[in-house]
Design an enzyme around this catalytic site. Structure first.
Site, PDB file in Angstrom:
ATOM      1  N   PHE A 103       0.860  -1.183   0.000  1.00  0.00           N
ATOM      2  CA  PHE A 103       0.000   0.000   0.000  1.00  0.00           C
ATOM      3  C   PHE A 103       0.896   1.232   0.000  1.00  0.00           C
ATOM      4  O   PHE A 103       1.910   1.277   0.685  1.00  0.00           O
ATOM      5  CB  PHE A 103      -0.913   0.016   1.226  1.00  0.00           C
ATOM      6  CG  PHE A 103      -1.917  -1.092   1.256  1.00  0.00           C
ATOM      7  CD1 PHE A 103      -3.055  -1.044   0.462  1.00  0.00           C
ATOM      8  CD2 PHE A 103      -1.722  -2.202   2.071  1.00  0.00           C
ATOM      9  CE1 PHE A 103      -3.980  -2.074   0.488  1.00  0.00           C
ATOM     10  CE2 PHE A 103      -2.639  -3.236   2.106  1.00  0.00           C
ATOM     11  CZ  PHE A 103      -3.780  -3.177   1.312  1.00  0.00           C
ATOM     12  N   ILE A 156       5.286  -1.048   2.529  1.00  0.00           N
ATOM     13  CA  ILE A 156       4.879   0.340   2.346  1.00  0.00           C
ATOM     14  C   ILE A 156       5.512   0.875   1.072  1.00  0.00           C
ATOM     15  O   ILE A 156       6.737   0.875   0.932  1.00  0.00           O
ATOM     16  CB  ILE A 156       5.317   1.203   3.538  1.00  0.00           C
ATOM     17  CG1 ILE A 156       4.812   0.597   4.846  1.00  0.00           C
ATOM     18  CG2 ILE A 156       4.835   2.633   3.380  1.00  0.00           C
ATOM     19  CD1 ILE A 156       5.759   0.775   5.995  1.00  0.00           C
ATOM     20  N   LYS A 157       4.685   1.338   0.146  1.00  0.00           N
ATOM     21  CA  LYS A 157       5.203   1.870  -1.111  1.00  0.00           C
ATOM     22  C   LYS A 157       5.609   3.325  -0.926  1.00  0.00           C
ATOM     23  O   LYS A 157       4.795   4.174  -0.543  1.00  0.00           O
ATOM     24  CB  LYS A 157       4.158   1.755  -2.218  1.00  0.00           C
ATOM     25  CG  LYS A 157       3.868   0.323  -2.643  1.00  0.00           C
ATOM     26  CD  LYS A 157       2.857   0.246  -3.765  1.00  0.00           C
ATOM     27  CE  LYS A 157       3.495   0.528  -5.108  1.00  0.00           C
ATOM     28  NZ  LYS A 157       2.563   0.238  -6.229  1.00  0.00           N
ATOM     29  N   ILE A 158       6.871   3.586  -1.218  1.00  0.00           N
ATOM     30  CA  ILE A 158       7.427   4.935  -1.153  1.00  0.00           C
ATOM     31  C   ILE A 158       7.945   5.302  -2.545  1.00  0.00           C
ATOM     32  O   ILE A 158       8.791   4.595  -3.091  1.00  0.00           O
ATOM     33  CB  ILE A 158       8.600   5.019  -0.150  1.00  0.00           C
ATOM     34  CG1 ILE A 158       8.187   4.521   1.241  1.00  0.00           C
ATOM     35  CG2 ILE A 158       9.152   6.447  -0.096  1.00  0.00           C
ATOM     36  CD1 ILE A 158       7.223   5.407   1.969  1.00  0.00           C
ATOM     37  N   ASN A 207       8.397  -0.926  -0.338  1.00  0.00           N
ATOM     38  CA  ASN A 207       8.339  -1.147  -1.775  1.00  0.00           C
ATOM     39  C   ASN A 207       8.663   0.210  -2.385  1.00  0.00           C
ATOM     40  O   ASN A 207       7.813   1.107  -2.387  1.00  0.00           O
ATOM     41  CB  ASN A 207       6.943  -1.629  -2.184  1.00  0.00           C
ATOM     42  CG  ASN A 207       6.785  -1.837  -3.676  1.00  0.00           C
ATOM     43  OD1 ASN A 207       7.484  -1.233  -4.479  1.00  0.00           O
ATOM     44  ND2 ASN A 207       5.829  -2.681  -4.056  1.00  0.00           N
TER      45      ASN A 207
END
Length: 237
Positions: A65, A91-93, A118
């Site tokens: 996400f 966690i998508k950064i 991610n």
């Protein structure tokens, strides 16, 4: 599915809960990714509510996400919150914010917190080199390179992906991901490059079983499809 013989892990990319649960129960995909754009397209208004609803069923496969702030301090707050939703959450950064400012400082801080990331929207060697510099072998990071969009720019993504696999080889917690594929062929290209993961839409998942199909038979099936569809539509000349 024939795709079960793949060495690369196929992650389903989307934001439709029913499709995600269906793919999860089938047992073929090895994880899931989504993003704010996909969620907005299907009309999701409650970001956290949607995520927790999906995570109530998908508890044992990785699922990513994404943060959606453009400010690094606020990104950090969002990342910490997202990371609290489950042990299987990445966690998508984004590799930069919308101003083009590198997110490397934030990424380094989050990795020190022991979070699983991610890192997304990677396109260039410089971005890959910067990410590598802030990582240590134990860091759990999916390195999401947008190979499909690189190809859209007229650049062959295969050498870039193969080089990325070599670059992160000694970082044992890193997993190189081929993002934004355009066709099933990309799945096999990604596997040949040594990529760990490829994200695919539901449409591509449905076509993976065509690998190895006799092309004469495939041609006949296509002709039959055109014929049957024209007949159903009642076309006349």
């Amino acid at each position: 599915m024939t795709g079960q013989s793949l060495k690369i892990h196929v992650y389903a990319d989307g934001a439709n809960k029913e499709d995600m649960i269906k793919r999860y129960k089938e047992g073929f995909v090895k994880g899931f990714t989504t993003n704010p754009t996909l969620m907005a397209k299907v009309g999701i208004k409650d970001y956290e509510g949607f995520a927790k609803d999906v995570l109530a069923t998908i508890k044992d496969l990785p699922i990513s996400f994404e943060v959606f702030s453009d400010d690094f301090q606020e990104m950090k707050k969002q990342a910490l919150k997202i990371g609290s939703w489950g042990k299987n959450v990445n966690i998508k950064i984004p590799i930069t914010n919308t101003k083009g400012e590198p997110a490397l400082g934030l990424i380094k801080d989050l990795l020190k917190e022991g979070l699983k990331l991610n890192v997304t929207a990677i396109f260039t060697k410089k971005q890959l080199e910067g990410l590598k510099e802030v990582m240590i072998p134990k860091d759990d990071v999916i390195v999401s390179i947008f190979a499909g969009r690189i190809a859209d720019a007229g650049v062959d993504p295969v050498p870039i992906m193969a080089d990325a696999v070599k670059m992160f080889k000694n970082l044992t917690g890193a997993k190189v991901l081929w993002a934004s594929p355009r066709e099933v062929l990309n799945v096999y290209q990604a596997e040949e490059c040594g990529c760990h993961i490829i994200t695919v839409t539901d449409d591509i998942i449905k076509k993976i079983d065509s690998r190895g199909k006799d092309l004469t038979e495939f041609s006949l099936d296509t002709v039959k499809m055109f014929y049957d569809d024209a007949k159903k539509a009642g076309f006349k000349l």
